[in-house]
Enzyme design. Structure first.
Site, PDB file in Angstrom:
ATOM      1  CB  CYS A  72      -0.932   0.094   1.195  1.00  0.00           C
ATOM      2  SG  CYS A  72      -2.083  -1.263   1.328  1.00  0.00           S
TER       3      CYS A  72
ATOM      4  CG  HIS B  70      18.906 -37.271  -4.511  1.00  0.00           C
ATOM      5  ND1 HIS B  70      19.333 -38.532  -4.156  1.00  0.00           N
ATOM      6  CD2 HIS B  70      20.029 -36.553  -4.754  1.00  0.00           C
ATOM      7  CE1 HIS B  70      20.651 -38.566  -4.167  1.00  0.00           C
ATOM      8  NE2 HIS B  70      21.111 -37.374  -4.533  1.00  0.00           N
TER       9      HIS B  70
ATOM     10  CE  LYS C 296      13.219 -11.446 -10.354  1.00  0.00           C
ATOM     11  NZ  LYS C 296      13.900 -11.374  -9.126  1.00  0.00           N
TER      12      LYS C 296
ATOM     13  NE  ARG D  62       4.625   1.803  -0.240  1.00  0.00           N
ATOM     14  CZ  ARG D  62       5.680   1.668   0.540  1.00  0.00           C
ATOM     15  NH1 ARG D  62       6.872   1.967   0.080  1.00  0.00           N
ATOM     16  NH2 ARG D  62       5.547   1.253   1.773  1.00  0.00           N
TER      17      ARG D  62
ATOM     18  CD1 TRP E  12      -0.124  -6.242  -3.109  1.00  0.00           C
ATOM     19  CD2 TRP E  12      -0.290  -6.784  -0.950  1.00  0.00           C
ATOM     20  NE1 TRP E  12       0.215  -7.558  -2.986  1.00  0.00           N
ATOM     21  CE2 TRP E  12       0.124  -7.921  -1.674  1.00  0.00           C
ATOM     22  CE3 TRP E  12      -0.468  -6.903   0.420  1.00  0.00           C
ATOM     23  CZ2 TRP E  12       0.372  -9.151  -1.065  1.00  0.00           C
ATOM     24  CZ3 TRP E  12      -0.220  -8.126   1.027  1.00  0.00           C
ATOM     25  CH2 TRP E  12       0.203  -9.234   0.289  1.00  0.00           C
TER      26      TRP E  12
ATOM     27  CD  GLU F  91       9.383 -11.691  -8.859  1.00  0.00           C
ATOM     28  OE1 GLU F  91       8.742 -11.274  -7.889  1.00  0.00           O
ATOM     29  OE2 GLU F  91      10.604 -11.541  -8.962  1.00  0.00           O
TER      30      GLU F  91
ATOM     31  CE  LYS G 213      11.284  -3.154  -6.235  1.00  0.00           C
ATOM     32  NZ  LYS G 213      11.871  -4.304  -6.939  1.00  0.00           N
TER      33      LYS G 213
ATOM     34  CD  GLU H  15      16.586 -13.374  -8.170  1.00  0.00           C
ATOM     35  OE1 GLU H  15      16.025 -13.856  -7.171  1.00  0.00           O
ATOM     36  OE2 GLU H  15      16.255 -12.270  -8.662  1.00  0.00           O
TER      37      GLU H  15
ATOM     38  CG  ASN I 160       1.606   0.880   4.199  1.00  0.00           C
ATOM     39  OD1 ASN I 160       1.322  -0.293   4.050  1.00  0.00           O
ATOM     40  ND2 ASN I 160       2.852   1.339   4.131  1.00  0.00           N
ATOM     41  N   GLY I 161      -0.624  -0.812   6.377  1.00  0.00           N
ATOM     42  CA  GLY I 161      -0.269  -1.648   7.525  1.00  0.00           C
ATOM     43  C   GLY I 161      -1.409  -2.590   7.856  1.00  0.00           C
TER      44      GLY I 161
END
Ligand code: M6R
Length: 615
Positions: free
Chosen positions: A2, A511, A492, A27, A75, A495, A610, A488, A101-102
């Protein structure tokens, strides 16, 4: 998560708020909204599900007057993304509007109590409880808005950055924060507030980072008042100069921020390295290490804590620190560490790695580490963020604002700083020989050029990406330093393209995951010419003999893989410990182009934000 923004000044607030929201959209982009107070004392609220562009359409039909306003990009945490759950939330009386925000953890208890006092709720959010609580306190105790905000926040458990306005007072904006960031921009006859400094850039370079548990009352034509929420004691006002420019927030001719950020890496690594390697490459200096020599000399163990991409950088950091410093190193997900009852003492160093410096789990992890007596060091990108302000010391990666949700230049910046840190501490402790320092530091210094060279693989990667646009699953395999690179690369792809991808240590494949391999399961194998190259060749053969397509990342000039892999992407040869920096470039590009081929929004992938400021 947010983004909040607010304005009180002599100009129309609406345009400033909308532009601010666009800069904060990284955000969260589930919904957006704005509340404006007109000089006559009317409160106009416009909100809409989806992006800021939707909000603009909705607001165009209504009144957007006023030089006081607050705005929000969401968000979703409590309640699905829709118009009703969008912020700002307005109190039942219609007098007070709030953005948040929170997370309000005790919202359900507060909600029940307010319902008993006759309040009803329109949304499913925790935030609406807070605005009703402020309204209730204000109306029952006949106090000022700021007193009601303070009293309400004292009853709230959780994390918040809030901005509150009142219908009948076009001259006052009240803001507060606890565990969620808030910046105040101080201009000529105008004040800005925002979750980070980006909405403020271009208006003023004078900023105040509100500290945890502080609130500010911003009044037209009056000095700013900052106090602690708990005690109402005035705080000292520390105005700092912002060093960000508008150009850093623009796409600079690229289609997306992500592509711009991938191609920026030669420059960002130059900035990251500046002044940290001596001219003859015999010595590495990080001021955070220099200033805390004793801590680094006495350390018996280092624990790296981080989330997501930063956690992958931490895994590479572990190898680097073990190789150059010979100190035992552990790597923990911050979210696990904070609840894992870690055993730490004053001989422990905890290094937190975070692009944003606001990740809630990482912040909680460093808080815990400090309580247990460890020395806490931060590796961060955003200057002045909560993590650098809450760590004992640290190093900025200096790669500039990263706007694309998928981290690219921050990852290479983090790995670069961890390499410098490992070399600096290794030298300090006498654990790394001068020849190794020289060899690695020389290659590191050349990294901007090397990355530029690596980026020439762009057209080839774009071609290869077309073969895999419709794959449903991917395996990414690497060994040693490049097992984290594989993780990584897989993250990428996941997402931004929404293709399932798993990163795995190449030798572990046999395995279990090998059972997945058939002609529909491509593998990306990171196989530079390093100490494990011969081993990984046999892993590639295992994949091929089961019908899986292979994209191999190999060192330039190494043709051995040509006969085995379906596609080879060449990268410049560098010392083994630096191969993740170079190998991650084609992986970033591959994920990028596959996502673009699929028509996905790479800068704002679904469900992501983000800066993850909630647990
Ligand atoms: O700001 P931080 O580095 O603390 O963020 C950690 C993760 O949320 C972040 O790396 C996330 O995994 C990215 N979307 C990865 O591209």
């Amino acid at each position: 998560m947010c983004g909040i923004v607010g304005y009180l000044g002599s100009n129309g607030a609406y345009e400033i708020l909308i532009q601010g929201l666009k800069r904060l959209e990284y955000r969260g982009y589930d919904s957006a909204g704005v509340a404006l107070v007109t000089p006559a004392g009317d409160l106009n609220v416009h909100k809409s599900q989806g992006k800021v562009a939707n909000l603009e359409q909705v607001a165009a039909a209504g009144c957007i007057d006023g030089s006081l306003g607050i705005a929000h990009t969401r968000w979703a945490t409590h309640g699905e993304p829709n118009d009703v759950n969008a912020h700002p939330h307005v109190s039942q009386s219609g007098d007070i509007a709030l953005v948040h925000n929170g997370t309000i953890e005790n919202y359900s208890v507060l909600k029940t109590a307010l319902e008993e006092h006759g309040y009803s709720f329109k949304s499913e959010t925790d935030t609406e409880v807070l605005v009703q609580l402020i309204d209730y306190i204000k109306s029952t105790s006949n106090c000022s808005l700021e007193e009601a905000v303070r009293e309400a926040l004292l009853q709230v458990e959780g994390a918040y950055a809030v901005a509150v306005v009142e219908k009948n007072d076009p001259d006052k904006l009240v803001v507060a924060r606890k565990s969620s960031p808030l910046v105040i921009g101080v201009g000529e006859n105008e004040t800005f507030i925002a979750s980070d400094a980006t909405p403020i850039i271009g208006y003023t370079d004078q900023v105040i980072y509100l500290k945890d548990n502080e609130m500010a009352v911003i009044r037209r034509d009056q000095p700013l008042a900052i106090t602690s929420i708990d005690s109402n004691i005035p705080s000292t006002i520390d105005i700092q100069k912002l060093k960000l420019s508008l150009a850093q927030l623009e796409k600079g001719g690229y289609d997306t921020f992500m592509l711009k950020e991938i191609f920026e890496q030669p420059n960002t690594l130059r900035d990251c390295l500046r002044g940290r390697i001596s001219s003859d490459c015999s010595h590495v200096t990080l001021s955070g290490v220099e200033l805390n020599k004793e801590k680094f000399l006495q350390a018996e163990r280092i624990t790296l804590v981080a989330c997501g991409t930063s956690w992958h950088a931490a895994l590479i950091g572990k190898r680097l620190i073990q190789d150059f410093c010979k100190i035992p190193v552990e790597v923990e997900y911050a979210s696990e560490f904070r609840y894992g009852n870690p055993v730490l003492n004053e001989k422990d160093i905890v290094i937190s790695i975070s692009q944003s410096g606001e990740t809630a789990d990482t912040l909680a992890a460093i808080q815990l580490a400090k309580e247990k007596g460890a020395f806490v060091y931060g590796v961060c990108n955003v200057v002045g963020a909560s993590i650098p302000r809450n760590t004992d010391s640290g190093t900025y990666i200096h790669v500039g604002p990263e706007i694309g949700v998928a981290s690219t230049k921050a990852f290479t910046g983090q790995v670069t700083v961890l390499t410098l840190l490992a070399l600096a501490v290794g030298q300090l402790r006498g654990m790394v020989d001068s020849e190794t320092v020289k060899q690695v530091a020389t290659a590191l210094k050349a990294m901007p050029k090397i990355i530029k060279e690596t980026l020439k693989c762009d057209p080839e990667v774009q071609n290869i990406s077309r073969m895999f646009t419709y794959a449903h699953n991917f395996l990414y395999l690497g060994r040693g330093y490049n097992y984290p690179t594989a993780l990584e690369g897989a993250l990428k792809l996941k997402e931004i393209s929404y293709i399932h991808a798993e990163g795995y240590p190449a030798a572990e494949m046999k395995h279990g995951p090998i059972a997945l391999i058939d002609h529909e399961m491509p593998s990306v194998i990171i196989a530079p010419s390093d100490s494990l190259y011969d081993k990984i060749i046999s892993n590639v053969q295992q994949v091929k003999s089961r019908g899986g397509a292979v994209v191999a990342i190999v060192s330039k000039g190494n043709t051995a893989m040509n006969d085995i892999a379906d596609y080879c992407i060449e990268i410049p040869e560098v010392p083994e410990c630096l191969t993740p920096l170079v190998a991650s470039i084609p992986l970033q590009l591959l994920a990028y182009y596959i996502a673009v081929n699929k028509g996905k929004n790479v800068d704002q992938p679904r469900n992501l934000a983000k800066s993850v400021t909630v647990e």
